[in-house]
Design an enzyme around this catalytic site. Structure first.
Site, PDB file in Angstrom:
ATOM      1  CE  LYS A   1      -3.344   2.222   3.176  1.00  0.00           C
ATOM      2  NZ  LYS A   1      -4.236   2.899   2.258  1.00  0.00           N
TER       3      LYS A   1
ATOM      4  CB  THR B   1      -3.276   7.142   2.582  1.00  0.00           C
ATOM      5  OG1 THR B   1      -4.486   7.125   3.345  1.00  0.00           O
ATOM      6  CG2 THR B   1      -2.485   8.398   2.902  1.00  0.00           C
TER       7      THR B   1
ATOM      8  CD  GLU C   1      -5.580   3.275  -0.713  1.00  0.00           C
ATOM      9  OE1 GLU C   1      -5.351   2.461   0.202  1.00  0.00           O
ATOM     10  OE2 GLU C   1      -5.857   4.461  -0.531  1.00  0.00           O
TER      11      GLU C   1
HETATM   12  C1  LIG Z   1      -8.826   8.989  10.894  1.00  0.00           C
HETATM   13  C2  LIG Z   1      -8.720   8.639   9.450  1.00  0.00           C
HETATM   14  O1  LIG Z   1      -9.271   9.289   8.602  1.00  0.00           O
HETATM   15  N1  LIG Z   1      -8.008   7.541   9.144  1.00  0.00           N
HETATM   16  C3  LIG Z   1      -7.790   6.938   7.938  1.00  0.00           C
HETATM   17  C4  LIG Z   1      -8.191   7.465   6.704  1.00  0.00           C
HETATM   18  C5  LIG Z   1      -7.900   6.750   5.567  1.00  0.00           C
HETATM   19  N2  LIG Z   1      -7.247   5.564   5.653  1.00  0.00           N
HETATM   20  C6  LIG Z   1      -6.959   4.769   4.451  1.00  0.00           C
HETATM   21  O2  LIG Z   1      -6.639   5.557   3.317  1.00  0.00           O
HETATM   22  C7  LIG Z   1      -7.226   4.974   2.144  1.00  0.00           C
HETATM   23  C8  LIG Z   1      -8.253   5.824   1.495  1.00  0.00           C
HETATM   24  O3  LIG Z   1      -8.991   6.555   2.385  1.00  0.00           O
HETATM   25  C9  LIG Z   1      -7.813   3.697   2.567  1.00  0.00           C
HETATM   26  O4  LIG Z   1      -6.845   2.715   2.469  1.00  0.00           O
HETATM   27  C10 LIG Z   1      -8.159   4.077   3.998  1.00  0.00           C
HETATM   28  O5  LIG Z   1      -8.415   3.032   4.778  1.00  0.00           O
HETATM   29  C11 LIG Z   1      -6.859   5.062   6.888  1.00  0.00           C
HETATM   30  O6  LIG Z   1      -6.264   3.977   6.989  1.00  0.00           O
HETATM   31  N3  LIG Z   1      -7.123   5.763   8.000  1.00  0.00           N
END
Ligand SMILES: CC(=O)Nc1ccn([C@@H]2O[C@H](CO)[C@@H](O)[C@H]2O)c(=O)n1
EC number: 3.5.1.135
Length: 104
Positions: free
Chosen positions: A19, A22, A72
């Site tokens: 990954k 983000t 991702e």
């Molecule tokens: C508090 C808060 O916002 N935390 C987040 C926000 C996003 N993401 C990851 O980013 C990518 C796209 O959004 C996906 O892989 C999501 O899971 C995460 O892990 N943690």
């Protein structure tokens, strides 16, 4: 203190280098290329690696491609579902691309 957090379910993919992006909202769009960020788990804020920011760029939900999904380690439908859960109704996102640089 950590600089950014990820949901724990993404920890293994980040550590393994599967990954490498983000997608975040404007509140987390202030990171700059070259910055090294301490990365923790959202659930308990436990540190798990350090990443270097490669780039930060705005992207609309409708502009996301299979290439974003590949970065991702997901399919595009999976990625859109995840974003819809984390950021309901949000169309303006920022793609932060990064490289894992250390584990201490
Ligand atoms: C508090 C808060 O916002 N935390 C987040 C926000 C996003 N993401 C990851 O980013 C990518 C796209 O959004 C996906 O892989 C999501 O899971 C995460 O892990 N943690």
């Amino acid at each position: 203190m950590n600089d950014i957090t990820f949901f724990q379910r993404f920890e293994a993919d980040i550590v393994a280098g599967r990954k490498t992006i983000t997608l975040r909202d404007e509140a987390e769009s202030h990171f700059l290329p070259g910055q090294r960020l301490r990365v923790g788990r959202y659930e308990d804020d436990v540190y798990f690696c350090t990443i270097e920011v490669i780039s930060v760029a705005p992207v609309l939900l409708s502009e996301l491609t299979d290439e974003h999904a590949r970065q991702e380690n997901m399919t595009l439908p999976q990625l859109k579902e995840v974003i819809g859960e984390i950021y309901p109704g949000l169309n303006e996102l920022y793609v932060i691309s990064f490289e894992r640089v250390a584990t201490n």
